[in-house]
Design a protein around this motif. Structure first.
Motif, PDB file in Angstrom:
ATOM      1  N   SER A  71       9.380  19.550  16.976  1.00  0.00           N
ATOM      2  CA  SER A  71      10.686  20.189  16.796  1.00  0.00           C
ATOM      3  C   SER A  71      11.768  19.175  16.455  1.00  0.00           C
ATOM      4  CB  SER A  71      11.094  20.950  18.062  1.00  0.00           C
ATOM      5  OG  SER A  71      10.222  22.029  18.280  1.00  0.00           O
ATOM      6  N   ALA A  72      11.674  17.992  17.030  1.00  0.00           N
ATOM      7  CA  ALA A  72      12.704  16.981  16.804  1.00  0.00           C
ATOM      8  C   ALA A  72      12.532  16.252  15.479  1.00  0.00           C
ATOM      9  CB  ALA A  72      12.701  15.975  17.945  1.00  0.00           C
ATOM     10  N   ALA A  73      11.301  16.014  15.058  1.00  0.00           N
ATOM     11  CA  ALA A  73      11.061  15.130  13.926  1.00  0.00           C
ATOM     12  C   ALA A  73      10.872  15.831  12.583  1.00  0.00           C
ATOM     13  CB  ALA A  73       9.845  14.257  14.205  1.00  0.00           C
ATOM     14  N   VAL A  74      10.287  16.995  12.573  1.00  0.00           N
ATOM     15  CA  VAL A  74      10.002  17.664  11.303  1.00  0.00           C
ATOM     16  C   VAL A  74      11.293  18.271  10.754  1.00  0.00           C
ATOM     17  CG1 VAL A  74       8.686  19.495  10.179  1.00  0.00           C
ATOM     18  CG2 VAL A  74       7.614  18.103  11.926  1.00  0.00           C
TER      19      VAL A  74
ATOM     20  N   TRP B 146      14.708   7.601  24.997  1.00  0.00           N
ATOM     21  CA  TRP B 146      15.686   6.820  24.235  1.00  0.00           C
ATOM     22  C   TRP B 146      15.362   6.756  22.749  1.00  0.00           C
ATOM     23  CZ3 TRP B 146      19.998   5.563  26.824  1.00  0.00           C
ATOM     24  CH2 TRP B 146      19.929   5.574  28.203  1.00  0.00           C
ATOM     25  N   SER B 147      14.635   7.739  22.250  1.00  0.00           N
ATOM     26  CA  SER B 147      14.337   7.759  20.818  1.00  0.00           C
ATOM     27  C   SER B 147      13.841   9.137  20.398  1.00  0.00           C
ATOM     28  CB  SER B 147      13.270   6.722  20.471  1.00  0.00           C
ATOM     29  OG  SER B 147      12.034   7.084  21.024  1.00  0.00           O
ATOM     30  N   VAL B 148      13.857   9.348  19.106  1.00  0.00           N
ATOM     31  CA  VAL B 148      13.272  10.538  18.498  1.00  0.00           C
ATOM     32  C   VAL B 148      12.104  10.044  17.659  1.00  0.00           C
ATOM     33  CG1 VAL B 148      13.677  12.413  16.862  1.00  0.00           C
ATOM     34  CG2 VAL B 148      15.454  11.783  18.478  1.00  0.00           C
ATOM     35  N   PRO B 149      10.967  10.737  17.671  1.00  0.00           N
ATOM     36  CA  PRO B 149       9.819  10.275  16.884  1.00  0.00           C
ATOM     37  C   PRO B 149      10.188  10.109  15.410  1.00  0.00           C
ATOM     38  CG  PRO B 149       9.212  12.161  18.224  1.00  0.00           C
ATOM     39  CD  PRO B 149      10.680  11.991  18.356  1.00  0.00           C
ATOM     40  N   LYS B 150       9.638   9.080  14.814  1.00  0.00           N
ATOM     41  CA  LYS B 150       9.868   8.822  13.395  1.00  0.00           C
ATOM     42  C   LYS B 150       8.787   9.535  12.588  1.00  0.00           C
ATOM     43  CE  LYS B 150      10.109   5.160  10.004  1.00  0.00           C
ATOM     44  NZ  LYS B 150       9.869   3.739   9.744  1.00  0.00           N
ATOM     45  N   LEU B 151       9.216  10.286  11.604  1.00  0.00           N
ATOM     46  CA  LEU B 151       8.274  10.999  10.737  1.00  0.00           C
ATOM     47  C   LEU B 151       7.874  10.068   9.597  1.00  0.00           C
ATOM     48  CD1 LEU B 151       6.858  13.670  10.176  1.00  0.00           C
ATOM     49  CD2 LEU B 151       8.843  14.342   8.846  1.00  0.00           C
ATOM     50  N   VAL B 152       6.605   9.735   9.547  1.00  0.00           N
ATOM     51  CA  VAL B 152       6.080   8.842   8.521  1.00  0.00           C
ATOM     52  C   VAL B 152       5.587   9.679   7.350  1.00  0.00           C
ATOM     53  CG1 VAL B 152       4.339   7.065   8.048  1.00  0.00           C
ATOM     54  CG2 VAL B 152       5.431   7.181  10.287  1.00  0.00           C
ATOM     55  N   ASN B 153       5.853   9.239   6.138  1.00  0.00           N
ATOM     56  CA  ASN B 153       5.441   9.930   4.907  1.00  0.00           C
ATOM     57  C   ASN B 153       6.057  11.317   4.783  1.00  0.00           C
ATOM     58  OD1 ASN B 153       3.836   7.769   4.060  1.00  0.00           O
ATOM     59  ND2 ASN B 153       2.087   8.528   5.227  1.00  0.00           N
ATOM     60  N   ALA B 154       7.326  11.451   5.137  1.00  0.00           N
ATOM     61  CA  ALA B 154       8.007  12.742   5.041  1.00  0.00           C
ATOM     62  C   ALA B 154       8.029  13.272   3.612  1.00  0.00           C
ATOM     63  CB  ALA B 154       9.436  12.612   5.567  1.00  0.00           C
ATOM     64  N   GLU B 155       7.972  12.381   2.646  1.00  0.00           N
ATOM     65  CA  GLU B 155       7.978  12.812   1.246  1.00  0.00           C
ATOM     66  C   GLU B 155       6.720  13.586   0.871  1.00  0.00           C
ATOM     67  OE1 GLU B 155       5.993   8.878   1.462  1.00  0.00           O
ATOM     68  OE2 GLU B 155       7.882   9.638   2.250  1.00  0.00           O
ATOM     69  N   LYS B 156       5.676  13.486   1.672  1.00  0.00           N
ATOM     70  CA  LYS B 156       4.435  14.208   1.396  1.00  0.00           C
ATOM     71  C   LYS B 156       4.422  15.630   1.962  1.00  0.00           C
ATOM     72  CE  LYS B 156       1.590  10.127   0.953  1.00  0.00           C
ATOM     73  NZ  LYS B 156       0.382   9.434   1.394  1.00  0.00           N
ATOM     74  N   LEU B 157       5.448  15.979   2.735  1.00  0.00           N
ATOM     75  CA  LEU B 157       5.545  17.348   3.252  1.00  0.00           C
ATOM     76  C   LEU B 157       5.814  18.316   2.111  1.00  0.00           C
ATOM     77  CD1 LEU B 157       7.752  16.834   6.432  1.00  0.00           C
ATOM     78  CD2 LEU B 157       5.300  17.218   6.339  1.00  0.00           C
ATOM     79  N   PRO B 158       5.357  19.553   2.215  1.00  0.00           N
ATOM     80  CA  PRO B 158       5.661  20.536   1.178  1.00  0.00           C
ATOM     81  C   PRO B 158       7.165  20.818   1.140  1.00  0.00           C
ATOM     82  CG  PRO B 158       4.429  21.545   2.980  1.00  0.00           C
ATOM     83  CD  PRO B 158       4.525  20.104   3.266  1.00  0.00           C
ATOM     84  N   PRO B 159       7.670  21.314   0.022  1.00  0.00           N
ATOM     85  CA  PRO B 159       9.097  21.641  -0.065  1.00  0.00           C
ATOM     86  C   PRO B 159       9.520  22.614   1.027  1.00  0.00           C
ATOM     87  CG  PRO B 159       8.045  21.832  -2.206  1.00  0.00           C
ATOM     88  CD  PRO B 159       6.956  21.609  -1.206  1.00  0.00           C
TER      89      PRO B 159
END
Length: 108
Positions: A86-89, A52-65
């Motif tokens: 696959s679901a969150a990134v 009933w959920s998709v994982p939340k990506l924390v600190n997505a702003e720190k991922l490379p472009p």
């Protein structure tokens, strides 16, 4: 139950995957973006159906472009690592696995 429902979802995703593979073969042989989109959709649907959920990506702003190469190395706490990544990134992912995985029907 998980395996039965997951195989059912996979059976529904296979026609989409076949269309994505054909589209990729003609228009996008190198990056195969249509296949990545189907895999991401499949992972999200499976996680929503089962948990009933998709994982939340924390600190997505720190991922490379998006255009820059990156290596994600999950520690395989469970079989859900591939679904979660696959679901969150928010970028296309390619997976590396050992050769024995290719011998498993429907996966390899």
């Amino acid at each position: 139950l998980f395996l039965v429902i997951n195989l059912g979802a996979l059976a529904l995703a296979y026609p989409l995957l076949a269309v994505a593979a054909a589209t990729s073969a003609v228009f996008d042989r190198v990056k195969r973006r249509p296949i990545d989109a189907v895999v991401q959709l499949w992972a999200r649907v499976c996680l929503i159906v089962f948990f009933w959920s998709v994982p939340k990506l924390v600190n997505a702003e720190k991922l490379p472009p998006r255009g820059q190469a990156a290596l994600y190395a999950p520690n395989h706490c469970s079989f859900l690592d591939i679904f979660a990544l696959s679901a969150a990134v928010p970028r296309p992912l390619k997976y590396v696995s050992k050769a024995e995985i290719l011998r498993i029907p429907f996966i390899g």
